[in-house]
Design a protein around this motif. Structure first.
Motif, PDB file in Angstrom:
ATOM      1  N   ALA A  57      22.356  27.349 -29.477  1.00  0.00           N
ATOM      2  CA  ALA A  57      22.944  27.728 -28.280  1.00  0.00           C
ATOM      3  C   ALA A  57      22.265  26.489 -27.246  1.00  0.00           C
ATOM      4  CB  ALA A  57      22.726  29.079 -27.615  1.00  0.00           C
ATOM      5  N   PRO A  58      22.879  26.275 -26.304  1.00  0.00           N
ATOM      6  CA  PRO A  58      22.186  25.386 -25.405  1.00  0.00           C
ATOM      7  C   PRO A  58      21.298  26.183 -24.223  1.00  0.00           C
ATOM      8  CG  PRO A  58      24.502  25.690 -24.500  1.00  0.00           C
ATOM      9  CD  PRO A  58      24.316  26.469 -25.874  1.00  0.00           C
ATOM     10  N   VAL A  59      20.302  26.789 -24.746  1.00  0.00           N
ATOM     11  CA  VAL A  59      19.450  27.476 -24.045  1.00  0.00           C
ATOM     12  C   VAL A  59      17.948  27.281 -24.396  1.00  0.00           C
ATOM     13  CG1 VAL A  59      21.119  29.444 -23.702  1.00  0.00           C
ATOM     14  CG2 VAL A  59      19.424  29.652 -25.464  1.00  0.00           C
ATOM     15  N   GLU A  60      17.050  27.559 -23.463  1.00  0.00           N
ATOM     16  CA  GLU A  60      15.600  27.574 -23.719  1.00  0.00           C
ATOM     17  C   GLU A  60      15.165  28.929 -23.835  1.00  0.00           C
ATOM     18  OE1 GLU A  60      13.607  25.275 -20.777  1.00  0.00           O
ATOM     19  OE2 GLU A  60      15.095  23.331 -20.982  1.00  0.00           O
ATOM     20  N   HIS A  61      13.687  29.182 -23.983  1.00  0.00           N
ATOM     21  CA  HIS A  61      13.092  30.396 -23.986  1.00  0.00           C
ATOM     22  C   HIS A  61      13.425  31.182 -22.714  1.00  0.00           C
ATOM     23  CE1 HIS A  61      10.988  30.604 -27.794  1.00  0.00           C
ATOM     24  NE2 HIS A  61      10.651  29.192 -27.463  1.00  0.00           N
ATOM     25  N   GLY A  62      13.807  32.457 -22.927  1.00  0.00           N
ATOM     26  CA  GLY A  62      14.151  33.213 -21.548  1.00  0.00           C
ATOM     27  C   GLY A  62      15.137  34.314 -21.661  1.00  0.00           C
ATOM     28  N   SER A  63      15.946  34.644 -20.807  1.00  0.00           N
ATOM     29  CA  SER A  63      16.818  35.648 -20.660  1.00  0.00           C
ATOM     30  C   SER A  63      18.227  35.200 -21.274  1.00  0.00           C
ATOM     31  CB  SER A  63      16.889  36.242 -19.157  1.00  0.00           C
ATOM     32  OG  SER A  63      15.598  36.728 -18.821  1.00  0.00           O
ATOM     33  N   HIS A  64      18.111  35.436 -22.506  1.00  0.00           N
ATOM     34  CA  HIS A  64      19.448  34.707 -23.118  1.00  0.00           C
ATOM     35  C   HIS A  64      19.990  35.746 -24.364  1.00  0.00           C
ATOM     36  CE1 HIS A  64      19.289  31.315 -20.765  1.00  0.00           C
ATOM     37  NE2 HIS A  64      17.968  30.908 -21.280  1.00  0.00           N
ATOM     38  N   THR A  65      20.253  37.089 -24.043  1.00  0.00           N
ATOM     39  CA  THR A  65      20.556  37.878 -25.002  1.00  0.00           C
ATOM     40  C   THR A  65      21.886  37.637 -25.744  1.00  0.00           C
ATOM     41  OG1 THR A  65      19.614  39.684 -23.825  1.00  0.00           O
ATOM     42  CG2 THR A  65      21.214  40.423 -25.387  1.00  0.00           C
ATOM     43  N   GLY A  66      21.610  37.616 -27.206  1.00  0.00           N
ATOM     44  CA  GLY A  66      22.996  37.251 -27.876  1.00  0.00           C
ATOM     45  C   GLY A  66      23.020  35.737 -28.192  1.00  0.00           C
ATOM     46  N   HIS A  67      22.033  34.909 -27.651  1.00  0.00           N
ATOM     47  CA  HIS A  67      22.205  33.510 -28.036  1.00  0.00           C
ATOM     48  C   HIS A  67      21.333  33.067 -29.074  1.00  0.00           C
ATOM     49  CE1 HIS A  67      24.517  32.069 -24.469  1.00  0.00           C
ATOM     50  NE2 HIS A  67      24.094  33.390 -23.858  1.00  0.00           N
ATOM     51  N   THR A  68      21.672  32.072 -29.590  1.00  0.00           N
ATOM     52  CA  THR A  68      20.824  31.759 -31.007  1.00  0.00           C
ATOM     53  C   THR A  68      19.848  30.614 -30.649  1.00  0.00           C
ATOM     54  OG1 THR A  68      22.535  32.130 -32.728  1.00  0.00           O
ATOM     55  CG2 THR A  68      20.928  30.750 -33.395  1.00  0.00           C
ATOM     56  N   LEU A  69      18.616  30.803 -30.565  1.00  0.00           N
ATOM     57  CA  LEU A  69      17.622  29.822 -29.770  1.00  0.00           C
ATOM     58  C   LEU A  69      17.223  28.982 -30.960  1.00  0.00           C
ATOM     59  CD1 LEU A  69      15.794  29.423 -27.507  1.00  0.00           C
ATOM     60  CD2 LEU A  69      14.014  30.854 -28.820  1.00  0.00           C
ATOM     61  N   ALA A  70      17.271  27.674 -30.662  1.00  0.00           N
ATOM     62  CA  ALA A  70      16.992  26.460 -31.468  1.00  0.00           C
ATOM     63  C   ALA A  70      15.691  26.697 -31.940  1.00  0.00           C
ATOM     64  CB  ALA A  70      17.038  25.116 -30.890  1.00  0.00           C
ATOM     65  N   GLU A  71      14.554  27.001 -31.349  1.00  0.00           N
ATOM     66  CA  GLU A  71      13.145  27.282 -31.959  1.00  0.00           C
ATOM     67  C   GLU A  71      13.076  28.597 -32.776  1.00  0.00           C
ATOM     68  OE1 GLU A  71      12.678  25.067 -28.040  1.00  0.00           O
ATOM     69  OE2 GLU A  71      13.829  26.568 -28.786  1.00  0.00           O
ATOM     70  N   ALA A  72      13.835  29.536 -32.688  1.00  0.00           N
ATOM     71  CA  ALA A  72      14.066  30.584 -33.458  1.00  0.00           C
ATOM     72  C   ALA A  72      14.620  30.333 -34.954  1.00  0.00           C
ATOM     73  CB  ALA A  72      14.724  31.829 -33.021  1.00  0.00           C
ATOM     74  N   VAL A  73      15.683  29.437 -35.086  1.00  0.00           N
ATOM     75  CA  VAL A  73      16.052  28.983 -36.106  1.00  0.00           C
ATOM     76  C   VAL A  73      15.190  27.976 -36.856  1.00  0.00           C
ATOM     77  CG1 VAL A  73      18.592  29.470 -35.456  1.00  0.00           C
ATOM     78  CG2 VAL A  73      17.535  27.230 -35.643  1.00  0.00           C
ATOM     79  N   ALA A  74      14.572  27.403 -36.291  1.00  0.00           N
ATOM     80  CA  ALA A  74      13.387  26.441 -36.948  1.00  0.00           C
ATOM     81  C   ALA A  74      12.367  27.172 -37.372  1.00  0.00           C
ATOM     82  CB  ALA A  74      13.055  25.446 -35.905  1.00  0.00           C
ATOM     83  N   ASP A  75      11.837  28.476 -36.760  1.00  0.00           N
ATOM     84  CA  ASP A  75      10.910  29.228 -37.266  1.00  0.00           C
ATOM     85  C   ASP A  75      11.116  29.854 -38.386  1.00  0.00           C
ATOM     86  OD1 ASP A  75       9.064  28.406 -35.031  1.00  0.00           O
ATOM     87  OD2 ASP A  75       9.555  30.347 -33.924  1.00  0.00           O
ATOM     88  N   ALA A  76      12.458  29.988 -38.643  1.00  0.00           N
ATOM     89  CA  ALA A  76      13.119  30.846 -39.709  1.00  0.00           C
ATOM     90  C   ALA A  76      13.303  29.931 -41.200  1.00  0.00           C
ATOM     91  CB  ALA A  76      14.395  31.415 -39.548  1.00  0.00           C
ATOM     92  N   GLY A  77      13.058  28.616 -40.727  1.00  0.00           N
ATOM     93  CA  GLY A  77      13.117  27.647 -41.832  1.00  0.00           C
ATOM     94  C   GLY A  77      14.187  26.596 -41.781  1.00  0.00           C
ATOM     95  N   ALA A  78      15.097  26.753 -40.734  1.00  0.00           N
ATOM     96  CA  ALA A  78      16.214  25.777 -40.633  1.00  0.00           C
ATOM     97  C   ALA A  78      15.673  24.183 -40.372  1.00  0.00           C
ATOM     98  CB  ALA A  78      17.039  25.936 -39.497  1.00  0.00           C
ATOM     99  N   GLU A  79      16.257  23.365 -40.920  1.00  0.00           N
ATOM    100  CA  GLU A  79      15.988  21.961 -40.671  1.00  0.00           C
ATOM    101  C   GLU A  79      16.959  21.170 -39.940  1.00  0.00           C
ATOM    102  OE1 GLU A  79      14.463  19.803 -44.272  1.00  0.00           O
ATOM    103  OE2 GLU A  79      14.351  21.970 -45.434  1.00  0.00           O
ATOM    104  N   GLY A  80      18.078  21.807 -39.734  1.00  0.00           N
ATOM    105  CA  GLY A  80      19.087  21.138 -39.095  1.00  0.00           C
ATOM    106  C   GLY A  80      20.223  22.187 -38.576  1.00  0.00           C
ATOM    107  N   THR A  81      21.132  21.819 -37.641  1.00  0.00           N
ATOM    108  CA  THR A  81      22.266  22.802 -37.299  1.00  0.00           C
ATOM    109  C   THR A  81      23.389  22.056 -37.155  1.00  0.00           C
ATOM    110  OG1 THR A  81      22.620  24.058 -35.424  1.00  0.00           O
ATOM    111  CG2 THR A  81      21.595  22.345 -34.956  1.00  0.00           C
ATOM    112  N   LEU A  82      24.440  22.713 -37.341  1.00  0.00           N
ATOM    113  CA  LEU A  82      25.879  22.511 -36.954  1.00  0.00           C
ATOM    114  C   LEU A  82      26.081  22.889 -35.681  1.00  0.00           C
ATOM    115  CD1 LEU A  82      28.107  24.152 -39.863  1.00  0.00           C
ATOM    116  CD2 LEU A  82      27.974  21.649 -39.411  1.00  0.00           C
ATOM    117  N   LEU A  83      26.936  22.139 -34.839  1.00  0.00           N
ATOM    118  CA  LEU A  83      27.419  22.392 -33.670  1.00  0.00           C
ATOM    119  C   LEU A  83      28.921  22.146 -33.453  1.00  0.00           C
ATOM    120  CD1 LEU A  83      24.533  20.481 -31.745  1.00  0.00           C
ATOM    121  CD2 LEU A  83      24.932  23.091 -32.020  1.00  0.00           C
ATOM    122  N   ASN A  84      29.534  23.036 -32.519  1.00  0.00           N
ATOM    123  CA  ASN A  84      31.009  22.563 -32.445  1.00  0.00           C
ATOM    124  C   ASN A  84      31.988  22.804 -33.369  1.00  0.00           C
ATOM    125  OD1 ASN A  84      32.891  22.199 -30.263  1.00  0.00           O
ATOM    126  ND2 ASN A  84      33.151  20.318 -30.995  1.00  0.00           N
TER     127      ASN A  84
END
Length: 214
Positions: A57-84
């Protein structure tokens, strides 16, 4: 040639598909990545396969319930992301914000587009790659490179005209080695596929066939 397997929300075993993709990548030398559901990212990454998120999602750390945080997927092991993706459309402003988020988390990016005109608009935002996917062919049995090769050629030309550093992939209906070869002959640097592997009775065999001509 890059092969990105999107598992969508199909009822497959993500770790089993990931292990098959890892093994086929190692045996063939072809770069293969798997994009599972966000909740399965760590399980897929644990197999050692290159792991991608289906969205950030186009969000930073903060109040964004239900959004997918880029840093969180990176922490989970993702190296890239699809968009759109056609099943998760974004505005150009949100694509731009999501690209910024991915950049913060050091994620590679592929932005999907329906046609060459959209490819050109998206390429102006400087993702790593764009994937042209006509919605009417997604999930079908005929690949875009076979059904309408002009779309792939037009996408390659549109990206080149805007930013030659942006690679072009093709998706929609890709499932065989012939599809992969056709994509490459039209100037694509990779393919994006889903059901051809995720819904296959034998994902390993499907992947082996896919890369057989590389």
């Amino acid at each position: 040639m890059f092969v990105l397997v999107n598992l969508k929300a199909y009822p497959c075993d993500p770790a089993a598909v990931a292990a098959a993709a890892r093994d086929v990548a190692e045996a063939s030398g072809v770069r293969i990545a798997v994009a599972p559901q966000a909740a399965h990212l760590d399980r897929v990454a644990a197999t050692g396969v290159e792991t991608w998120a289906q969205h950030v999602a186009p969000v930073e750390h903060g109040s964004h319930t239900g959004h997918t945080l880029a840093e969180a997927v990176a922490d989970a092991g993702a190296e890239g992301t699809l968009l759109n993706h056609s099943e998760h459309r974004l505005t150009l402003a949100d694509i731009d914000g999501a690209l910024d988020a991915a950049d913060r988390a050091d994620l590679e990016t592929v932005v999907c587009a329906n046609n060459p005109q959209q490819v050109g608009a998206v390429a102006a935002l400087a993702p790593d790659a764009v994937a042209v996917e006509p919605p009417e062919l997604i999930g079908g049995d005929v690949s875009v490179s076979t059904a309408d090769p002009g779309i792939v050629e037009g996408a390659v030309a549109a990206a080149e005209a805007v930013d030659p550093a942006v690679d072009v992939y093709c998706g929609a209906g890709v499932s065989t080695g012939e599809d992969l070869a056709a994509a490459g002959s039209l100037g694509a640097e990779g393919v994006l596929l889903a059901s051809g592997v995720a819904k296959a009775d034998d994902p390993r065999a499907a992947l082996e066939d896919l890369v057989s001509g590389v």
